[in-house]
Design a protein around this motif. Sequence first.
Motif, short mmCIF file in Angstrom:
data_model
loop_
_atom_site.label_atom_id
_atom_site.label_comp_id
_atom_site.label_asym_id
_atom_site.label_seq_id
_atom_site.Cartn_x
_atom_site.Cartn_y
_atom_site.Cartn_z
N LYS A 20 0.83 -1.21 0.00
CA LYS A 20 0.00 0.00 0.00
C LYS A 20 0.87 1.27 0.00
O LYS A 20 1.99 1.26 0.48
N ASN A 21 0.33 2.31 -0.52
CA ASN A 21 0.99 3.62 -0.44
C ASN A 21 0.85 4.14 0.99
O ASN A 21 -0.24 4.10 1.56
N LEU A 23 1.82 7.31 3.88
CA LEU A 23 2.30 8.68 4.10
C LEU A 23 2.49 8.87 5.61
O LEU A 23 1.58 8.64 6.39
N ASN A 44 6.60 9.92 1.97
CA ASN A 44 5.65 9.08 1.22
C ASN A 44 6.39 7.86 0.69
O ASN A 44 7.42 7.98 0.04
N ILE A 45 5.89 6.69 1.02
CA ILE A 45 6.46 5.47 0.46
C ILE A 45 5.42 4.94 -0.53
O ILE A 45 4.34 4.48 -0.13
N ALA A 46 5.74 5.05 -1.80
CA ALA A 46 4.72 4.84 -2.83
C ALA A 46 4.54 3.36 -3.15
O ALA A 46 5.43 2.54 -2.91
N ASP A 47 3.40 3.04 -3.68
CA ASP A 47 3.16 1.65 -4.09
C ASP A 47 3.54 1.44 -5.54
O ASP A 47 3.60 0.33 -6.02
N LYS A 48 3.74 2.51 -6.24
CA LYS A 48 4.09 2.38 -7.66
C LYS A 48 5.40 3.11 -7.94
O LYS A 48 5.82 3.94 -7.17
N GLY A 49 5.97 2.80 -9.07
CA GLY A 49 7.14 3.53 -9.51
C GLY A 49 8.43 2.82 -9.17
O GLY A 49 8.47 1.90 -8.35
N ARG A 84 11.77 0.99 -2.33
CA ARG A 84 10.53 1.52 -2.92
C ARG A 84 10.71 2.98 -3.24
O ARG A 84 11.73 3.59 -2.95
N ARG A 85 9.73 3.55 -3.83
CA ARG A 85 9.85 4.94 -4.24
C ARG A 85 9.52 5.83 -3.03
O ARG A 85 8.36 5.93 -2.61
N THR A 87 9.53 9.48 -1.26
CA THR A 87 9.63 10.93 -1.47
C THR A 87 9.51 11.62 -0.12
O THR A 87 8.57 11.34 0.62
#
Lengths: 530, 294
Positions: A20-21, A23, A44-49, A84-85, A87
Amino acid sequence: MNYFSGRQVLSVRRKNKREKNVLIKVTSVSFSGLTTIKIDVEINIADKGLPSFDIVGLPNKAVAESRERVRTALVNSNLKFPLRRITVNLAPGDVPKYGAFYDLPIAVGILSQVVGFEIPENSIFFVFFSLDGSLRHTKGALLAALFARENNLSNFFVPRLSANEASVVKGINVYPVDNLNQMINCFESGEEIKPSVYRLNKPASAAAVDFDMCEVLGQEQAKRALEIAAAGGHNLLMIGSPGSGKTMLARALPGIMPLLNDEESLEVTRIYSSAGNIPPGGSLISTRPFRAPHHIISQAGLVGGGTHPQPGEISLAHRGILFLDEFNEFPRAVIEALRQPIEDGELTISRSLERVTYPSRFILIAAANPCPCGFLNDDGKECICTKREILRYRKKLSGPILDRIDLHVDVPVVDVKKLSRSFYSQNNKENSVSIRKRITSARKIQQKRFSEESIHTNSEMKNRLIKKYVNLKPDSEALLMNGAESLQLSARSYLKVIKLARTIADLEQSEDIEEMHIAEALQFRPGIIE
Amino acid sequence: MKKIDIESCEYPELLKQIKDPPPVLYFKGEWNPDLFINALSVVGSRRMTSYGEIMTEEFISAVCRAGITVVSGFMYGIDAHTHQTAVDNGGYTIAVMPCGIERVHPEYQSELHSSIINSGGLIVSEYPGDSPPALWTYPRRNRIITGLSPTLLVIEAGLKSGALITAGIAKRYGKKIFAVPGPLTSSVSLGTSSLIKEGASIVTGTEDLLSEYGIKNSDNITTPSNIKLNKIQKSIMDLLHREPLAVDEITRHLNKSISETGAELTILCINRSIIFRDGRYYPSGEKIKGRKTF
């Protein structure tokens, strides 16, 4: 070839279960001069990218390097860094961020997700790592702690070395942290970190003062001038040949200065904290600062400056002494920059992105030679300067600055043999401790006098306040008028004499300004050494 | 450019009598032949001490009040102070320049330059234009200084100094030479001492100078007796009459606190009983003015 291997990795990742994404928000601080700004570190640890790690929000180089430090520190602490991605946003986004304060909040944020723990509420994190995951001593711990209390952030995590400085502030829990693992264990398994208890470091009073006043032989008038300067916060100019003892006198001055009171102590410590001048394990500064910059100092070094304005020597000398030896060797522009801070007791440094005000209420002690060769009016050695050279040398002393110096005193070379042979009486050998007692009580009188004003000392009185607080007896006024005429005093010197006389009267615990006080004050008039 | 020819009847008589008088004198200011009737030439060290400064003030002010014109060389030190004292006391003074008449040398004394002219004095040179001074123009200038008056007063001179050279010229011209004695510890008193040794007249009071011109000292001598001194002030005056002292030294002698001594010194300064010069207090010169020759 790479193309294929890349695809393979991608397909492997796709097989993993979908993450899951997330924040996460962690609170930290940024500094602009002595003011503190709340910084929300949003992670933010993203679920995509593609896996990446970026920091946005006007970070400077030191902040941006956080990425490498955090990643390495985590790995070296045997913790997993998520592929993971990621930001990181430092909000508000339009305030430039300086300094490496954000390692800890970023790491804590990331780990709360990786290890899986809740960040305690009302927590504030700030400081940077070593690559091994240990926390390093930082500047600004006191400022951040003050900020934490104002904003009800009751849990403040700081490096152990900075904890004592932060725990000056009562009403919040200051947790001293050694390294990242200790902190994670605390959050994950409830291992307790004991809040730091403030302990005042004993001022090394004996060692801090280089000389006692009784060690200075002769120089009765110069010593008296230092006493008056310390009592009333007056600026002082000493003129004398090399080796006459100007530097020694100035270095003896801290020994007769009254200790800082609590309010002043905090003011001074804040400045030192923001400049990173508090040593590891340091506490409140209780002795008055004594700053003696060399004359090659730059303007920014003396009054403060830089794109991210830092306090200069004048602010580091706040509530203390700024000693400028070889006063006319300082570049003109550097000295002229002192004008306003001397007058206002603070200096605002304006830059396009920041506007910072640092306090600068100091006693200026300036020392200079009487002429280029240094031996004008000296008994031992003959001066080899021409009149013209002397004039040119004197002109280097800026008029407007001299105007702001109340006490002018001659420091002749003392013939030590002569001194030890005769005359030398015991009452001239008063030591610093007993002089300080007199000064402390004179300061108390001033404190009482100015309790309704924003000033502390006689020297800060402006015309209006002189009219309000200084009553000259008719005799004293007559003497002053007489003196002004026959000694050719300017209007400004006239006011200086009144302020000095007030301080001299305070030193003698005298309510009124007597004739003798005025007469003594006239001894220190400018231009007596012409 | 204003100038005066040696043929002119207004050309100073005394100057005509020297071996090589300048054929033409260039000048600034108003030419007034009366200036040369009673004149005194003064030379001294460039490195004036406070003692020399005070002596200059004492003697020159008395001489000026007696209506004598003082002639000197405009160089900094004793020369410039001589001119300055004359101007301050409303006297007439003549500055003989070692450079072209249009040039002010040293340049930073331009204020003194114009005040000499404005007070009715003269700037004189034998060189036209604004030629700079050279090593050889100084002794040439010195012969004019000595030539303009019957008497030369030397206040402070080193052993190898321009002032002694001037005294040598004066001797050749047969002028009367006066020298002010000074402490033998001072290098600028050695020259004057050697002059005295060689037979120059010693000056111990203004009378010495004035009687040379047949003038009686008519100065109103204000004795400090009309000012009441307290005990400390009296002992300060006693100390200072012996030798000039700095405030710290006075404190040690009196064994009083520095604040008390300082305050009393200020009051004495305001009374004009003493003067402060270069870090030391001196008794103000009333004593010298009134002093009888012995």
